[in-house]
Design a protein around this motif. Sequence first.
Motif, PDB file in Angstrom:
ATOM      1  N   ILE A 166       8.490   0.526   4.595  1.00  0.00           N
ATOM      2  CA  ILE A 166       9.629   0.995   3.850  1.00  0.00           C
ATOM      3  C   ILE A 166       9.074   2.422   3.472  1.00  0.00           C
ATOM      4  N   ASP A 167      10.188   3.247   4.364  1.00  0.00           N
ATOM      5  CA  ASP A 167       9.924   4.762   4.208  1.00  0.00           C
ATOM      6  C   ASP A 167      10.959   5.206   2.907  1.00  0.00           C
ATOM      7  N   VAL A 168      10.308   5.541   1.911  1.00  0.00           N
ATOM      8  CA  VAL A 168      10.868   5.911   0.807  1.00  0.00           C
ATOM      9  C   VAL A 168      10.415   7.431   0.324  1.00  0.00           C
ATOM     10  N   SER A 169      10.328   8.313   1.545  1.00  0.00           N
ATOM     11  CA  SER A 169       9.657   9.456   1.373  1.00  0.00           C
ATOM     12  C   SER A 169      10.743  10.660   0.758  1.00  0.00           C
ATOM     13  N   GLY A 170      12.008  10.253   0.635  1.00  0.00           N
ATOM     14  CA  GLY A 170      12.883  11.134  -0.048  1.00  0.00           C
ATOM     15  C   GLY A 170      13.318  12.549   0.792  1.00  0.00           C
ATOM     16  N   THR A 171      13.856  13.446   0.163  1.00  0.00           N
ATOM     17  CA  THR A 171      14.314  14.592   1.077  1.00  0.00           C
ATOM     18  C   THR A 171      13.829  15.811   0.281  1.00  0.00           C
ATOM     19  N   TRP A 172      13.359  15.739  -0.994  1.00  0.00           N
ATOM     20  CA  TRP A 172      13.281  17.043  -1.708  1.00  0.00           C
ATOM     21  C   TRP A 172      12.731  17.948  -0.975  1.00  0.00           C
ATOM     22  N   PHE A 173      11.686  17.645  -0.146  1.00  0.00           N
ATOM     23  CA  PHE A 173      10.686  18.800   0.531  1.00  0.00           C
ATOM     24  C   PHE A 173      11.455  19.086   1.548  1.00  0.00           C
TER      25      PHE A 173
ATOM     26  N   VAL B  65      19.532  28.510  -3.281  1.00  0.00           N
ATOM     27  CA  VAL B  65      20.240  27.802  -2.141  1.00  0.00           C
ATOM     28  C   VAL B  65      20.524  26.251  -2.770  1.00  0.00           C
ATOM     29  N   ALA B  66      21.562  25.630  -3.229  1.00  0.00           N
ATOM     30  CA  ALA B  66      21.576  24.356  -3.684  1.00  0.00           C
ATOM     31  C   ALA B  66      22.588  23.790  -2.658  1.00  0.00           C
ATOM     32  N   THR B  67      22.332  23.651  -1.542  1.00  0.00           N
ATOM     33  CA  THR B  67      23.339  22.997  -0.472  1.00  0.00           C
ATOM     34  C   THR B  67      22.838  21.842   0.035  1.00  0.00           C
ATOM     35  N   GLY B  68      22.033  21.101  -0.833  1.00  0.00           N
ATOM     36  CA  GLY B  68      21.668  20.061  -0.366  1.00  0.00           C
ATOM     37  C   GLY B  68      20.494  19.548   0.417  1.00  0.00           C
ATOM     38  N   PHE B  69      20.016  18.297   0.837  1.00  0.00           N
ATOM     39  CA  PHE B  69      18.760  17.983   1.270  1.00  0.00           C
ATOM     40  C   PHE B  69      19.238  17.385   2.782  1.00  0.00           C
ATOM     41  N   ARG B  70      18.010  17.478   3.633  1.00  0.00           N
ATOM     42  CA  ARG B  70      18.231  16.525   4.817  1.00  0.00           C
ATOM     43  C   ARG B  70      16.945  15.797   4.962  1.00  0.00           C
ATOM     44  N   PRO B  71      17.016  14.604   5.611  1.00  0.00           N
ATOM     45  CA  PRO B  71      16.079  13.734   5.788  1.00  0.00           C
ATOM     46  C   PRO B  71      14.652  14.329   6.816  1.00  0.00           C
ATOM     47  N   ASP B  72      13.795  14.205   6.801  1.00  0.00           N
ATOM     48  CA  ASP B  72      12.680  14.480   7.825  1.00  0.00           C
ATOM     49  C   ASP B  72      12.287  13.418   8.683  1.00  0.00           C
TER      50      ASP B  72
ATOM     51  N   ILE C  68       0.693  -1.126  -0.064  1.00  0.00           N
ATOM     52  CA  ILE C  68       0.157   0.080  -0.017  1.00  0.00           C
ATOM     53  C   ILE C  68       1.054   0.995  -0.074  1.00  0.00           C
ATOM     54  N   VAL C  69       0.848   2.019  -1.054  1.00  0.00           N
ATOM     55  CA  VAL C  69       1.841   3.150  -1.231  1.00  0.00           C
ATOM     56  C   VAL C  69       0.811   4.433  -0.690  1.00  0.00           C
ATOM     57  N   LEU C  70       1.547   5.183   0.177  1.00  0.00           N
ATOM     58  CA  LEU C  70       0.917   6.382   0.622  1.00  0.00           C
ATOM     59  C   LEU C  70       1.809   7.479   0.102  1.00  0.00           C
ATOM     60  N   GLU C  71       1.146   8.470  -0.602  1.00  0.00           N
ATOM     61  CA  GLU C  71       1.732   9.510  -1.456  1.00  0.00           C
ATOM     62  C   GLU C  71       1.271  10.895  -1.127  1.00  0.00           C
ATOM     63  N   ALA C  72       2.101  11.803  -0.441  1.00  0.00           N
ATOM     64  CA  ALA C  72       1.426  13.045   0.041  1.00  0.00           C
ATOM     65  C   ALA C  72       1.183  13.838  -1.212  1.00  0.00           C
ATOM     66  N   GLY C  73       1.605  13.897  -2.287  1.00  0.00           N
ATOM     67  CA  GLY C  73       1.228  14.555  -3.557  1.00  0.00           C
ATOM     68  C   GLY C  73       0.284  14.132  -4.265  1.00  0.00           C
ATOM     69  N   PRO C  74      -0.486  14.896  -5.083  1.00  0.00           N
ATOM     70  CA  PRO C  74      -1.602  14.426  -5.731  1.00  0.00           C
ATOM     71  C   PRO C  74      -1.424  13.522  -6.904  1.00  0.00           C
ATOM     72  N   GLU C  75      -0.079  13.300  -7.143  1.00  0.00           N
ATOM     73  CA  GLU C  75       0.109  12.218  -8.236  1.00  0.00           C
ATOM     74  C   GLU C  75       1.446  11.571  -7.956  1.00  0.00           C
ATOM     75  N   ALA C  76       1.684  10.368  -8.518  1.00  0.00           N
ATOM     76  CA  ALA C  76       2.941   9.565  -8.143  1.00  0.00           C
ATOM     77  C   ALA C  76       4.001  10.561  -8.881  1.00  0.00           C
ATOM     78  N   GLY C  77       5.328  10.245  -8.400  1.00  0.00           N
ATOM     79  CA  GLY C  77       6.372  11.204  -8.924  1.00  0.00           C
ATOM     80  C   GLY C  77       6.341  12.621  -8.609  1.00  0.00           C
ATOM     81  N   HIS C  78       5.616  13.071  -7.350  1.00  0.00           N
ATOM     82  CA  HIS C  78       5.461  14.338  -7.003  1.00  0.00           C
ATOM     83  C   HIS C  78       6.686  15.202  -6.834  1.00  0.00           C
ATOM     84  N   ALA C  79       7.851  14.572  -5.994  1.00  0.00           N
ATOM     85  CA  ALA C  79       8.916  15.187  -6.170  1.00  0.00           C
ATOM     86  C   ALA C  79       9.946  15.536  -7.323  1.00  0.00           C
TER      87      ALA C  79
END
Length: 453
Positions: free
Chosen positions: A150-157, A304-311, A31-42
Amino acid sequence: MDDGKTVAIIGAGPVGLAAAAHVLERGMSPIVLEAGPEAGHAVRQWQHVQLFSPWEYNVDKAAARLLAPTGWNSPDPQSYPTGGELLERYLTPLATRTQLCETIRTSSRVTAISRVGFDKAKTKGREQAPFEIRYQNGKGPEVLRADAVIDVSGTWFSPNPAGGNGLPAIGEQERADRIAYGMPDVRGADRARYAGKIVAVLGAGHSAVGTLIELVHLADEVPGTQPVWLLRGADPAQAFGGGRNDKLAARGELGTAFAGLVAAGKIRVETEFAVSHLSQSEGRLSISAGACCGRSVIVDELIVATGFRPDFSFLSELRLRLDPAIEAPVALAPLIDPNEHSCGTVRPHGARELAHDEPGFYLAGMKSYGRAPTFLMMTGYEQVRSIAADIAGDKQAAARVELVLPETGVCTRGGVETAEAGCRGGPAREDASACCVADETAKASGASGCGCS
Ligand SMILES: Cc1cc2nc3c(=O)[nH]c(=O)nc-3n(C[C@H](O)[C@H](O)[C@H](O)COP(=O)(O)OP(=O)(O)OC[C@H]3O[C@@H](n4cnc5c(N)ncnc54)[C@H](O)[C@@H]3O)c2cc1C
C-alpha cells in the motif's frame, strides 16, 4: 481472518498508520517504511496549521481500537487540532505506544518496487510473485519482500512549481532563495523572513488562503508587511468556498473570513496571473506573467501554494493504471477531477476504485488523489479499511462503504463554482461517476453534469 500475509506500507502518515492498524486487525503483518526520522514526518512540516476537520474526522477507528488499551484519552471530537496537536495527541502515541511501534521502520526511504523475478513486461504467473521493495536507511541498500503493497507516501514533498504551465517558471531554480513552497509558518518559525516584507502568495486553494490570512495578521503586527495574492483564474470568489453550506464549518469559515479581507482591501489581488518568469530586480524578486515582457509584480518573497503532485519515480516497474490528467487511479479520477467535479463532494470509495493492473498493489491516502486537491484524512481511512479487507480476501467488506463524507457546499456549473444550497443530498449511492445524489439523479434522468440547477 488470518492468512499470514505480509503487507508493506510506504509512509507513516495518518493514512499509513491507519492502514497498518487495519492490516493488523485482519491478522496480517504490516511493515511500515517511513522516509523521515519519525512517524508523521509530512504533518510535522505543517504542524503550525489549524486543521479544518475536527477530531471526529481525524481519528481512524481501527487506530482508536489499538490506542484504547494504552490509556489514551480520545480528544474532544468537536474541537479542531493543529497539525502539531494531531501529532502529539494521536499520531505519535499511535506509532510509539501501540503494537504498531514494532512494525515501523523510520529513516527508511523506499527507492524502487518490483515483483520478484518479474520485470514490468512479464505476465505469466506475475500475480503469485511477491513484491520486492528496495529502501535506503543509511546502512546500505535494504530489500523487503511482501505479499501486498500500500503506497501511502503522500505528496507533501513534491509540490507543484510556480509556472502556470506546470513546469518550473523560467528562473525558478535560480531564485530559490526567495521562494518557499506549501505553507510556511509566516507568523511563527518563519516570521523573520516575512515580517515587514512584500510577500506574494501564488495559488487559490486552502493553503494559499490560510497563508494570506496569516499574512494579513502579520501586517497588523508588523507595519510594512504587504500580502499580494496571485491567482491564475479570473474570479477570486472561486477561492471563497461553500461558506455556510460547507459541512466542515471551519473550512467554510476560512473562505468567508478570506472573502472579507479581500473585500476590505487588505490583500492586493492580481487575477489571471499565470507565472512564466522569475528574475532579480534591484535586490527583489520580479514575478512575470505571460510572455517575457508581460505583467510583472515586484516582491521580497514568493510563497508557491499551487498544490502537490505524486512522485511515481519508484513505481516505474509496476503496472499502474492512472488517469493521464489527474494522475489518480482511473476509476477514482472522475470522482475527484477538479475540471468536472461538480459538487465538491467525493463519494466514499475503496479497493475497487484504487486497484491497478498489478494485483496486490494499491495507492491510498493523499497520493491516491494525484493532483486533485480535495483529499480528506477520513477518505483515506475508509480507503485503507477497504484495502485491508481486500488483501485479506474479505471481498464483501472491501466493497462495503462505511463512510459518509461531509460536503463542501460548492457546486460547479460550466467550470464556475458557486456556493448554493441546491446541490446537495449526500454522496452518490450507485453511480461511480457521480459525486453526489443530485448529480446521480440528474445523470439517471438523461441530463449531463451536476444536478445543481
Ligand atoms: C497544510 C495541510 C492541511 C491539511 N488539513 C487537512 C484537514 O484539516 N483535514 C483533512 O482531513 N485533511 C487535511 N489535509 C490533507 C491530508 O489529510 C493530509 O495531508 C494528510 O497528512 C494525508 O495523509 P497521508 O498519510 O496520505 O500522507 P502524509 O501525511 O503526507 O504522509 C506520507 C508519509 O510518507 C512518507 N514518505 C514519502 N515518500 C516516502 C518514501 N519514498 N519512502 C518512505 N516514506 C515516504 C512521508 O515522509 C510521510 O511521513 C491537509 C493537508 C495539508 C498539506
